[in-house]
Each structure stands twice: as structure tokens, then as C-alpha cells.
Motif scaffolding. Structure first.
Motif, mmCIF file in Angstrom:
data_model
loop_
_atom_site.group_PDB
_atom_site.id
_atom_site.type_symbol
_atom_site.label_atom_id
_atom_site.label_comp_id
_atom_site.label_asym_id
_atom_site.label_seq_id
_atom_site.Cartn_x
_atom_site.Cartn_y
_atom_site.Cartn_z
ATOM 1 N N ILE A 132 0.835 -1.296 -0.089
ATOM 2 C CA ILE A 132 0.176 0.070 0.089
ATOM 3 C C ILE A 132 0.834 1.052 0.132
ATOM 4 C CG2 ILE A 132 -1.690 1.390 1.406
ATOM 5 C CD1 ILE A 132 -2.598 -1.345 2.222
ATOM 6 N N LEU A 133 2.135 1.184 0.921
ATOM 7 C CA LEU A 133 2.879 2.451 0.717
ATOM 8 C C LEU A 133 3.568 2.479 -0.639
ATOM 9 C CD1 LEU A 133 4.294 4.637 2.211
ATOM 10 C CD2 LEU A 133 5.677 2.869 3.400
ATOM 11 N N GLU A 134 4.028 1.482 -1.035
ATOM 12 C CA GLU A 134 4.431 1.562 -2.445
ATOM 13 C C GLU A 134 3.620 2.131 -3.466
ATOM 14 O OE1 GLU A 134 6.199 -1.587 -5.935
ATOM 15 O OE2 GLU A 134 5.933 -2.517 -3.913
ATOM 16 N N GLN A 135 2.379 1.643 -3.402
ATOM 17 C CA GLN A 135 1.238 2.158 -4.169
ATOM 18 C C GLN A 135 1.112 3.573 -4.146
ATOM 19 O OE1 GLN A 135 -2.119 -0.177 -4.838
ATOM 20 N NE2 GLN A 135 -3.427 1.261 -5.730
ATOM 21 N N ALA A 136 0.938 4.032 -2.821
ATOM 22 C CA ALA A 136 0.925 5.471 -2.593
ATOM 23 C C ALA A 136 1.961 6.334 -2.936
ATOM 24 C CB ALA A 136 0.715 5.630 -0.920
ATOM 25 N N ARG A 137 3.065 5.781 -3.014
ATOM 26 C CA ARG A 137 4.267 6.456 -3.736
ATOM 27 C C ARG A 137 4.094 6.699 -4.930
ATOM 28 N NH1 ARG A 137 6.975 10.020 -0.601
ATOM 29 N NH2 ARG A 137 7.522 9.181 1.438
ATOM 30 N N GLU A 138 3.836 5.594 -5.680
ATOM 31 C CA GLU A 138 3.541 5.606 -7.224
ATOM 32 C C GLU A 138 2.462 6.482 -7.569
ATOM 33 O OE1 GLU A 138 2.500 1.636 -8.003
ATOM 34 O OE2 GLU A 138 4.274 0.822 -7.826
ATOM 35 N N VAL A 139 1.367 6.791 -6.965
ATOM 36 C CA VAL A 139 0.314 7.836 -7.133
ATOM 37 C C VAL A 139 0.808 9.085 -6.836
ATOM 38 C CG1 VAL A 139 -1.926 8.594 -6.377
ATOM 39 C CG2 VAL A 139 -1.534 5.985 -6.605
ATOM 40 N N ALA A 140 1.871 9.315 -5.948
ATOM 41 C CA ALA A 140 2.299 10.524 -5.390
ATOM 42 C C ALA A 140 3.318 11.041 -6.421
ATOM 43 C CB ALA A 140 2.978 10.577 -3.912
ATOM 44 N N ASP A 141 3.741 10.334 -7.294
ATOM 45 C CA ASP A 141 4.591 10.860 -8.205
ATOM 46 C C ASP A 141 3.833 11.162 -9.804
ATOM 47 O OD1 ASP A 141 6.727 10.574 -6.829
ATOM 48 O OD2 ASP A 141 7.255 8.633 -7.254
ATOM 49 N N ALA A 142 2.621 11.059 -9.753
ATOM 50 C CA ALA A 142 1.982 10.959 -10.945
ATOM 51 C C ALA A 142 1.985 12.332 -11.568
ATOM 52 C CB ALA A 142 0.481 10.411 -10.712
ATOM 53 N N GLY A 143 2.092 13.475 -10.611
ATOM 54 C CA GLY A 143 1.939 14.839 -11.070
ATOM 55 C C GLY A 143 0.361 15.534 -11.238
ATOM 56 N N SER A 144 -0.492 14.957 -10.593
ATOM 57 C CA SER A 144 -1.927 15.653 -10.595
ATOM 58 C C SER A 144 -1.953 16.369 -9.508
ATOM 59 C CB SER A 144 -2.969 14.366 -10.690
ATOM 60 O OG SER A 144 -2.960 13.586 -9.335
ATOM 61 N N ARG A 145 -3.213 17.098 -9.080
ATOM 62 C CA ARG A 145 -3.445 17.751 -7.997
ATOM 63 C C ARG A 145 -3.521 16.783 -6.928
ATOM 64 N NH1 ARG A 145 -8.410 19.115 -5.315
ATOM 65 N NH2 ARG A 145 -8.464 20.973 -4.419
ATOM 66 N N ASP A 146 -4.234 15.600 -7.016
ATOM 67 C CA ASP A 146 -4.296 14.651 -5.809
ATOM 68 C C ASP A 146 -3.068 14.114 -5.560
ATOM 69 O OD1 ASP A 146 -7.202 15.032 -5.784
ATOM 70 O OD2 ASP A 146 -7.568 13.214 -7.229
ATOM 71 N N ALA A 147 -2.134 13.900 -6.665
ATOM 72 C CA ALA A 147 -0.687 13.358 -6.470
ATOM 73 C C ALA A 147 -0.019 14.450 -5.438
ATOM 74 C CB ALA A 147 -0.087 13.195 -7.720
ATOM 75 N N ASP A 148 -0.132 15.694 -5.788
ATOM 76 C CA ASP A 148 0.502 16.619 -4.999
ATOM 77 C C ASP A 148 0.053 16.669 -3.593
ATOM 78 O OD1 ASP A 148 1.916 17.452 -7.407
ATOM 79 O OD2 ASP A 148 0.620 18.947 -7.489
ATOM 80 N N ILE A 149 -1.199 16.372 -3.238
ATOM 81 C CA ILE A 149 -1.541 16.373 -1.957
ATOM 82 C C ILE A 149 -1.077 15.177 -1.176
ATOM 83 C CG2 ILE A 149 -3.881 16.106 -0.508
ATOM 84 C CD1 ILE A 149 -5.204 17.821 -2.736
#
Length: 358
Positions: A317-334
Motif C-alpha cells: 500500500i505504501l509503495e502504491q501510495a508513492r507511485e500515485v504521489a509521483d503522478a503529477g496531478s493535484r491529488d498526487a501533489d496532496i
């Protein structure tokens, strides 16, 4: 900050967290189901609430009427009743009453109904946060913090933040409540027919943000009927390291002779809720269009039922969260801000720097 440990178990208990009893602790650990109530607004409308009236003021003006609604849900089997405070923030009340007075009265109304647990209800501010709207992140935080301070002084047992469509506003609410209140925090988002929030957030991404913030339970409310929410709940269950909540509407609304009616009967509602319980949802209630008849049917469904086992791989789950956080969208930035912050104060400052208008 991340609410997991390395052994794939869930670390729910924050420092100073007040959990009323062992049964609620078991719910938060995913070992026991919990039954919420159904709609307050539907019941108020059925009792003649005038259009445009502030329903929260009825806690002060007609407390017996509010308590009777809560009592009907308790008699139907609800273990938790939700206070009539959905819009009890200073912005929506507009000076008609003090926030603290409304929460005091609302919790008293709920407690008088004999509920085992009282959930203090916190809804959206009613405004969009900058740059999509004219409300700053700090202003949103302050509105929620005022509510949290009021809740902390009441006899409530937990806080439920509900019907949020913006993960940034939800983040402001969670931070404010965790900063100012020591009760468990449950949090639910609302999604459109597309399966995303109106700002485009997916259920999985919303769940990752809420999990990273350390809420004690997360899920979905309102939005649509239970059949439409099945894929939403499935996506959340996959990444939620905590109990998942579902409080659906009683199907789609339609206006008949000037009255709003919902398409599902109580039996149809529980039929469509059952697959989500089998998928892993363990906290269940109802939203728009539901009443004690619906909750009674859900109570029968949950009777003797233990939560479905869920394999929680926190490292994944943490790994997936890191992947999402790198996506560049507004949600990713948050999400990136949440993951990188050293503590809540640092996160609050980082989001204020980003989302307060200069």
C-alpha cells in the motif's frame, strides 16, 4: 506519520486517542461490524422541514423532534446515531447560532435517544478551496477546527466527516479535527456516477490519502445507490488498512407529485449492500432516502456476522501510495505532501503555503 508498521498490522491508536470501549476498539481493528443510522434529512423532510430552513437549528428549537428521529434508528438496530450537525460550521450558520451551542444541543439530542455511540457529524464547508474557489486552505482548516473544539467538549464518542468531494477539503477537516479533538475520526467521500469525485479523484486515490492521514475508518457515503457503489467500495478495500464504511442512498431519486422519492425498497437496498460486506466493508448505514426500515434490514444482515478477512499488505500500500504521489496531478501533489510531512503541523503549513491565496 504513515499509520502502518513493518509487520503488516494496522496501527490505529494515535497518542491521546479516546476510544469509548473495547467493542469500538474491535471495530477500529477490523474485528467487529458496526451499524450506523440512516438519513437525517429524509426524516426531517418527512416531518415537514421547510425548504431553506437550517436543519441544525432544530437541535436548539425542537430537540424532542430530533431525539425522536434518533430513537427510531436506535429501535431499528443502529449502534451509532449521527448528530444533526452536517452544516454546523460558522460559514453555513451565518450567525444564526454559535457552533458550540449547536453541537452541545445536537449531541444531547442523540444521547437522549439511548444510542450506544454518538457520532458528531461534520460536513463540507459549502465552498471550494483556492484556486478552484475563494476559500483558502487555512480558512477551511479554521472552520473545521472550531467544530472540533466544540465536539471535544461534548459527550460524543467519535467524529464522522462525510460527503466530502474534495480530498483537499477532507485533508483540512481531518487535520483540524485530529489537532483539536481526541476522538476517533471516520471519513467518507462522495463520488459521481463516473466513479470519481466531481474533481476527478478515484476511490483508490482518496483511500490512500485518508489512510496516509491516519483516519480510523474510511469509505463512501451518499453518491448513489448501493449497487453503483460496489466498484467504489471494492477499490477502497484494496488499499485501505483500516475498516471501510459504506452508507449508500436508497437508489436514485425521482420527484413524484412534488416529493423526492428513492427507487429502492429496504429489501432491495440490503440485497445490494450485501456484496460490499462480503468484499470487506464492515461499517454500514444509510444515506439519502433511507429510514429506520432500511436500517432494520441491514441489522438483520449484520446479525452474527464477522467482518470478512482482508489481507493487508501495508508495504505494498505504501509503495502504491508513492507511485500515485509521483503522478503529477493535484491529488498526487496532496498525497505527496501527506507522505513527506514530518507531522501534522508541517503538513498544515505546507498545504497553506500551496493553497492560501496570496
Amino acid at each position: 506519520m504513515w499509520p502502518f508498521n513493518d509487520s503488516n498490522s494496522i496501527r490505529f491508536i494515535r497518542e491521546g486517542l479516546r476510544v469509548k470501549d473495547d467493542d469500538l476498539a474491535r471495530v477500529m481493528a477490523g474485528e467487529k461490524t458496526l451499524l450506523f443510522d440512516g438519513a437525517m434529512g429524509t426524516m426531517l423532510q418527512n416531518n415537514g422541514l421547510a425548504a431553506g430552513e437550517l436543519p441544525e437549528l432544530l437541535c436548539l428549537q425542537q430537540p424532542d423532534a430530533i431525539t425522536s428521529i434518533h430513537r427510531a434508528y436506535v429501535e431499528a438496530g443502529s449502534e451509532v446515531v449521527t448528530t444533526n450537525t452536517f452544516g454546523a460550521n460558522a460559514r453555513k450558520l451565518g450567525g444564526a447560532a454559535e457552533v458550540a451551542d449547536v453541537f452541545d444541543a445536537a449531541v444531547a439530542c442523540a444521547r437522549a435517544a439511548g444510542a450506544r455511540y454518538v457520532a458528531a457529524d461534520v460536513g463540507p464547508t459549502g465552498a471550494l478551496i483556492f484556486p478552484m474557489g475563494d476559500l483558502s486552505f487555512s480558512e477551511a482548516y479554521d472552520l473545521f477546527a472550531e467544530q472540533a473544539r466544540a465536539i471535544e467538549k461534548t459527550d460524543a464518542d467519535l467524529v464522522i466527516i462525510e460527503t466530502m468531494a474534495d480530498v483537499l477539503e477532507m485533508t483540512a477537516a481531518v487535520l483540524a479535527i485530529m489537532d483539536e479533538c481526541t476522538l476517533p475520526v471516520f471519513a467518507t467521500m462522495t463520488f459521481t456516477a463516473s466513479g470519481r469525485t466531481f474533481l476527478g479523484t478515484t476511490p483508490g486515490d482518496a483511500a490512500l490519502v485518508l489512510a496516509a492521514l491516519g483516519v480510523d475508518a474510511l469509505g463512501v457515503n451518499c453518491s448513489a445507490g448501493p449497487e453503483d457503489l460496489q466498484p467504489v467500495v471494492s477499490a477502497m478495500v484494496e488499499v485501505a488498512p483500516c475498516p471501510v464504511i459504506v452508507q449508500a442512498n436508497a437508489g436514485l431519486p425521482e420527484v413524484v407529485d412534488g416529493e423526492t422519492r428513492y427507487s429502492l425498497t429496504p429489501e432491495e437496498y440490503v440485497r445490494d449492500v450485501a456484496p460490499m460486506i462480503d468484499a470487506g466493508a464492515s461499517i454500514v448505514g444509510g444515506c439519502c432516502g433511507t429510514n429506520p426500515d432500511y436500517i432494520r434490514e441491514v441489522a438483520h444482515l449484520l446479525d452474527g456476522h464477522a467482518p470478512s478477512p482482508r489481507a493487508i499488505d501495508c508495504a505494498r500500500i505504501l509503495e502504491q501510495a508513492r507511485e500515485v504521489a509521483d503522478a503529477g496531478s493535484r491529488d498526487a501533489d496532496i498525497l505527496a505532501e501527506v507522505l513527506d510531512a514530518a507531522d501534522r503541523a508541517a503538513l498544515r503549513q505546507a498545504l497553506a503555503d500551496e493553497y492560501d491565496e496570496d
